[in-house]
Design an enzyme around this catalytic site. Structure first.
Site, PDB file in Angstrom:
ATOM      1  N   ASN A  87      -2.360   6.228  11.822  1.00  0.00           N
ATOM      2  CA  ASN A  87      -3.220   5.393  10.951  1.00  0.00           C
ATOM      3  C   ASN A  87      -3.255   5.980   9.543  1.00  0.00           C
ATOM      4  OD1 ASN A  87      -4.071   4.903  13.821  1.00  0.00           O
ATOM      5  ND2 ASN A  87      -5.301   3.344  12.803  1.00  0.00           N
ATOM      6  N   SER A  96       6.088   2.607  13.973  1.00  0.00           N
ATOM      7  CA  SER A  96       4.642   2.676  14.211  1.00  0.00           C
ATOM      8  C   SER A  96       4.327   3.281  15.562  1.00  0.00           C
ATOM      9  CB  SER A  96       4.078   1.249  14.155  1.00  0.00           C
ATOM     10  OG  SER A  96       2.789   1.204  14.712  1.00  0.00           O
ATOM     11  N   PHE A 109       0.825  -1.208   0.000  1.00  0.00           N
ATOM     12  CA  PHE A 109       0.000   0.000   0.000  1.00  0.00           C
ATOM     13  C   PHE A 109       0.868   1.271   0.000  1.00  0.00           C
ATOM     14  CE2 PHE A 109      -1.980   2.786   3.480  1.00  0.00           C
ATOM     15  CZ  PHE A 109      -2.571   3.663   2.582  1.00  0.00           C
ATOM     16  N   TYR A 113       4.906  -7.273  16.988  1.00  0.00           N
ATOM     17  CA  TYR A 113       5.008  -6.224  15.948  1.00  0.00           C
ATOM     18  C   TYR A 113       5.668  -4.971  16.524  1.00  0.00           C
ATOM     19  CZ  TYR A 113       3.332  -2.595  12.684  1.00  0.00           C
ATOM     20  OH  TYR A 113       3.249  -1.534  11.805  1.00  0.00           O
ATOM     21  N   ARG A 170     -12.066  -5.165  20.375  1.00  0.00           N
ATOM     22  CA  ARG A 170     -10.978  -6.133  20.189  1.00  0.00           C
ATOM     23  C   ARG A 170     -10.071  -6.120  21.423  1.00  0.00           C
ATOM     24  NH1 ARG A 170      -8.588  -4.520  14.298  1.00  0.00           N
ATOM     25  NH2 ARG A 170      -9.902  -5.834  13.013  1.00  0.00           N
TER      26      ARG A 170
HETATM   27  P1  NAD Z   1       1.479  -3.532   3.186  1.00  0.00           P
HETATM   28  O1  NAD Z   1       1.219  -4.900   3.757  1.00  0.00           O
HETATM   29  O2  NAD Z   1       0.612  -3.076   2.074  1.00  0.00           O
HETATM   30  O3  NAD Z   1       2.996  -3.402   2.736  1.00  0.00           O
HETATM   31  C1  NAD Z   1       4.053  -4.197   3.241  1.00  0.00           C
HETATM   32  C2  NAD Z   1       4.842  -4.733   2.048  1.00  0.00           C
HETATM   33  O4  NAD Z   1       5.978  -5.467   2.542  1.00  0.00           O
HETATM   34  C3  NAD Z   1       4.021  -5.704   1.197  1.00  0.00           C
HETATM   35  O5  NAD Z   1       4.186  -5.378  -0.162  1.00  0.00           O
HETATM   36  C4  NAD Z   1       4.613  -7.073   1.520  1.00  0.00           C
HETATM   37  O6  NAD Z   1       4.465  -7.984   0.448  1.00  0.00           O
HETATM   38  C5  NAD Z   1       6.059  -6.711   1.818  1.00  0.00           C
HETATM   39  N1  NAD Z   1       6.743  -7.657   2.705  1.00  0.00           N
HETATM   40  C6  NAD Z   1       6.298  -8.177   3.876  1.00  0.00           C
HETATM   41  N2  NAD Z   1       7.223  -8.983   4.405  1.00  0.00           N
HETATM   42  C7  NAD Z   1       8.290  -8.986   3.537  1.00  0.00           C
HETATM   43  C8  NAD Z   1       9.551  -9.634   3.532  1.00  0.00           C
HETATM   44  N3  NAD Z   1       9.907 -10.464   4.511  1.00  0.00           N
HETATM   45  N4  NAD Z   1      10.391  -9.398   2.486  1.00  0.00           N
HETATM   46  C9  NAD Z   1      10.028  -8.564   1.487  1.00  0.00           C
HETATM   47  N5  NAD Z   1       8.845  -7.930   1.446  1.00  0.00           N
HETATM   48  C10 NAD Z   1       7.984  -8.132   2.461  1.00  0.00           C
HETATM   49  O7  NAD Z   1       1.397  -2.533   4.421  1.00  0.00           O
HETATM   50  P2  NAD Z   1       1.602  -0.940   4.478  1.00  0.00           P
HETATM   51  O8  NAD Z   1       0.445  -0.400   5.222  1.00  0.00           O
HETATM   52  O9  NAD Z   1       1.953  -0.407   3.145  1.00  0.00           O
HETATM   53  O10 NAD Z   1       2.860  -0.846   5.457  1.00  0.00           O
HETATM   54  C11 NAD Z   1       4.148  -0.400   5.031  1.00  0.00           C
HETATM   55  C12 NAD Z   1       4.998  -0.197   6.271  1.00  0.00           C
HETATM   56  O11 NAD Z   1       4.418   0.815   7.101  1.00  0.00           O
HETATM   57  C13 NAD Z   1       5.136  -1.438   7.155  1.00  0.00           C
HETATM   58  O12 NAD Z   1       6.456  -1.488   7.663  1.00  0.00           O
HETATM   59  C14 NAD Z   1       4.154  -1.185   8.280  1.00  0.00           C
HETATM   60  O13 NAD Z   1       4.505  -1.875   9.466  1.00  0.00           O
HETATM   61  C15 NAD Z   1       4.279   0.317   8.433  1.00  0.00           C
HETATM   62  N6  NAD Z   1       3.113   0.954   9.081  1.00  0.00           N
HETATM   63  C16 NAD Z   1       1.929   1.085   8.407  1.00  0.00           C
HETATM   64  C17 NAD Z   1       0.848   1.718   9.038  1.00  0.00           C
HETATM   65  C18 NAD Z   1      -0.460   1.962   8.319  1.00  0.00           C
HETATM   66  O14 NAD Z   1      -1.307   2.672   8.887  1.00  0.00           O
HETATM   67  N7  NAD Z   1      -0.659   1.430   7.116  1.00  0.00           N
HETATM   68  C19 NAD Z   1       0.967   2.165  10.362  1.00  0.00           C
HETATM   69  C20 NAD Z   1       2.180   1.985  11.021  1.00  0.00           C
HETATM   70  C21 NAD Z   1       3.259   1.405  10.358  1.00  0.00           C
HETATM   71  C1  UD2 Z   2      -3.024   0.752  13.522  1.00  0.00           C
HETATM   72  C2  UD2 Z   2      -2.127  -0.006  12.542  1.00  0.00           C
HETATM   73  C3  UD2 Z   2      -1.103  -0.836  13.272  1.00  0.00           C
HETATM   74  C4  UD2 Z   2      -0.358  -0.037  14.309  1.00  0.00           C
HETATM   75  C5  UD2 Z   2      -1.343   0.748  15.204  1.00  0.00           C
HETATM   76  C6  UD2 Z   2      -0.580   1.726  16.072  1.00  0.00           C
HETATM   77  C7  UD2 Z   2      -3.331  -0.582  10.515  1.00  0.00           C
HETATM   78  C8  UD2 Z   2      -4.070  -1.634   9.769  1.00  0.00           C
HETATM   79  N1  UD2 Z   2      -2.917  -0.918  11.740  1.00  0.00           N
HETATM   80  O1  UD2 Z   2      -3.802  -0.177  14.305  1.00  0.00           O
HETATM   81  O2  UD2 Z   2      -0.192  -1.375  12.324  1.00  0.00           O
HETATM   82  O3  UD2 Z   2       0.537   0.817  13.658  1.00  0.00           O
HETATM   83  O4  UD2 Z   2      -2.253   1.530  14.423  1.00  0.00           O
HETATM   84  O5  UD2 Z   2      -1.327   2.091  17.165  1.00  0.00           O
HETATM   85  O6  UD2 Z   2      -3.112   0.504  10.046  1.00  0.00           O
HETATM   86  N2  UD2 Z   2     -12.245  -1.690  13.601  1.00  0.00           N
HETATM   87  C9  UD2 Z   2     -13.609  -1.943  13.528  1.00  0.00           C
HETATM   88  N3  UD2 Z   2     -14.058  -2.743  12.517  1.00  0.00           N
HETATM   89  C10 UD2 Z   2     -13.223  -3.291  11.571  1.00  0.00           C
HETATM   90  C11 UD2 Z   2     -11.846  -3.004  11.643  1.00  0.00           C
HETATM   91  C12 UD2 Z   2     -11.380  -2.200  12.674  1.00  0.00           C
HETATM   92  O7  UD2 Z   2     -14.394  -1.489  14.367  1.00  0.00           O
HETATM   93  O8  UD2 Z   2     -13.716  -3.993  10.671  1.00  0.00           O
HETATM   94  C13 UD2 Z   2     -11.737  -0.817  14.672  1.00  0.00           C
HETATM   95  C14 UD2 Z   2     -10.630  -1.427  15.495  1.00  0.00           C
HETATM   96  O9  UD2 Z   2     -11.127  -2.268  16.524  1.00  0.00           O
HETATM   97  C15 UD2 Z   2      -9.962  -0.169  16.034  1.00  0.00           C
HETATM   98  C16 UD2 Z   2     -10.128   0.844  14.891  1.00  0.00           C
HETATM   99  O10 UD2 Z   2     -11.177   0.336  14.069  1.00  0.00           O
HETATM  100  O11 UD2 Z   2     -10.632   0.305  17.180  1.00  0.00           O
HETATM  101  C17 UD2 Z   2      -8.876   1.029  14.053  1.00  0.00           C
HETATM  102  O12 UD2 Z   2      -8.431  -0.271  13.674  1.00  0.00           O
HETATM  103  P1  UD2 Z   2      -7.253  -0.485  12.589  1.00  0.00           P
HETATM  104  O13 UD2 Z   2      -7.039  -1.966  12.516  1.00  0.00           O
HETATM  105  O14 UD2 Z   2      -7.530   0.260  11.347  1.00  0.00           O
HETATM  106  O15 UD2 Z   2      -5.984   0.239  13.226  1.00  0.00           O
HETATM  107  P2  UD2 Z   2      -5.301   0.198  14.684  1.00  0.00           P
HETATM  108  O16 UD2 Z   2      -5.390   1.600  15.201  1.00  0.00           O
HETATM  109  O17 UD2 Z   2      -5.827  -0.909  15.498  1.00  0.00           O
END
Ligand code: NAD
Ligand code: UD2
Length: 310
Positions: free
Chosen positions: A175, A121, A14, A146, A273
């Site tokens: 988020n 994170s 993503f 994590y 959760r």
């Molecule tokens: P995502 O799952 O879409 O992206 C992660 C990517 O890493 C995927 O393309 C996956 O195939 C690849 N990957 C996983 N394990 C791997 C490995 N061992 N070797 C090579 N590739 C691997 O998730 P995202 O939301 O795009 O997250 C990107 C980064 O941001 C992650 O490090 C995640 O922990 C961090 N992050 C995301 C959020 C959020 O809100 N989306 C919040 C906090 C941190």
């Molecule tokens: C986010 C990140 C996580 C970590 C964390 C840091 C994602 C997916 N996860 O977790 O990686 O960085 O922040 O604090 O970005 N919920 C519902 N219904 C659903 C799904 C979720 O009610 O179908 C609720 C869930 O219980 C929570 C809120 O929505 O209260 C946000 O959930 P989330 O999974 O998007 O993200 P979070 O904050 O748990």
């Protein structure tokens, strides 16, 4: 800007795929290392000759060494991004989320590459500071594999900074939401799940009373910050929160989604959760001091972009 390619680990995911688009648009060439565990080749403009996709694992040190040859900088995003997945499989998660980071550090040291951006994170804070704006000095209590791997990765990056001159820009994402966030897993971002289910008129599950709040950041705002960090003349030590110091409850989020879809499908309420954080909001003064973020995207505008209605 350097002519050398930028290595983006996790670039087919993503956040990574949006960064790849932005890098290509700015004239960079890009090498992506991704094991495609959650990322998809279809997220990437593979027809662009400046983009190379290497399918493989960041836990494979030989591969990481090889893929880094000739690169000018690294953006390390590859990780198991789901907190719940790390609870179910701590060993597998550790290989990706910690060993992967260590391999990136070692390979950078060997190749003399200095600049690296790292996706940490808000999870590193655990429940500390809940209900207030959380600043970077808030005590860290990683409650899950994590979070522990993210915090350990931060410490190792800082070691390589002090010992070997790496220039890590460490970000603690709150988020993040936007197009290409995979809605298929129940542990994916809530906005991707809710909007997809609203579009398909499928029931939405709301965990808890819906009054929990999050600090949601639209993907384009994050990418803007990452590009600046990549190009900054220097990086100051210390992790930086990426949040907007804005709280939105899930009930308010559902109202916004309802307005866009002219109503909602059935909303099924379930118990909160286990371990769910009640309120999460970033103190983002450090972000604002170090980076320029003119007008952060409003939720209404972000949702419109996500749904292709902007
Ligand atoms: P995502 O799952 O879409 O992206 C992660 C990517 O890493 C995927 O393309 C996956 O195939 C690849 N990957 C996983 N394990 C791997 C490995 N061992 N070797 C090579 N590739 C691997 O998730 P995202 O939301 O795009 O997250 C990107 C980064 O941001 C992650 O490090 C995640 O922990 C961090 N992050 C995301 C959020 C959020 O809100 N989306 C919040 C906090 C941190
Ligand atoms: C986010 C990140 C996580 C970590 C964390 C840091 C994602 C997916 N996860 O977790 O990686 O960085 O922040 O604090 O970005 N919920 C519902 N219904 C659903 C799904 C979720 O009610 O179908 C609720 C869930 O219980 C929570 C809120 O929505 O209260 C946000 O959930 P989330 O999974 O998007 O993200 P979070 O904050 O748990």
């Amino acid at each position: 800007m350097s002519d050398l390619p930028v290595l983006v680990t996790g670039g087919a995911g993503f956040i990574g795929s949006h960064l790849v688009d932005a890098l290509l648009a700015r004239g960079y060439s890009v090498r992506v290392l991704d094991n495609l565990s959650s990322g998809k080749p279809g997220n990437l403009p593979l027809g662009d000759p400046r983009l190379e996709l290497v399918e493989g694992d960041v836990a494979d040190v030989g591969l990481v060494r090889g893929v880094m040859v000739g690169c000018g900088a690294v953006v390390h995003l590859a990780a198991v991004a789901s907190v719940q997945a790390s609870v179910i499989d701590p060993v597998g998660t550790h290989r990706s989320n910690f060993i992967g980071t260590l391999n990136v550090c070692e390979a950078m040291r060997e190749h003399g590459i200095r600049r690296v951006l790292f996706a940490s994170s808000a999870a590193v804070y655990g429940n500390n500071g809940e209900g207030e704006a959380i600043d970077e000095d808030t005590p860290k209590t990683p409650l899950t594999p994590y979070a522990a791997d993210k915090l350990a990765s931060e410490h190792y990056l800082d070691f390589y900074r002090r010992q070997h001159g790496l220039e890590p820009a460490i970000f603690r994402f709150f988020n993040i939401y936007g197009p290409r966030q995979d809605p298929s897993s129940p542990y994916s971002g809530v906005i991707s799940i809710f909007t997809e289910r609203a579009a398909k008129r499928l029931p939405i599950t709301l965990f808890g009373d819906g009054e929990q709040t999050r600090d949601f950041v639209y993907i384009a705002d994050l990418i803007e910050v990452l590009l600046q960090a990549l190009e900054a003349p220097q990086v100051l030590p210390g992790a930086v929160n990426v949040g907007l110091n804005r709280s939105l409850s899930l009930n308010r989020l559902l109202e916004e989604i309802s307005a866009l879809f002219g109503g909602l499908p059935e909303v099924r309420r379930e118990a909160a959760r286990p371990g769910d954080i009640r309120h999460s909001r970033a103190d983002n003064r450090r972000l604002m001091e170090r980076y320029r973020l003119a007008e952060p995207t409003s939720m209404a505008a972000g949702l419109a972009c996500l749904l292709g209605r902007a």
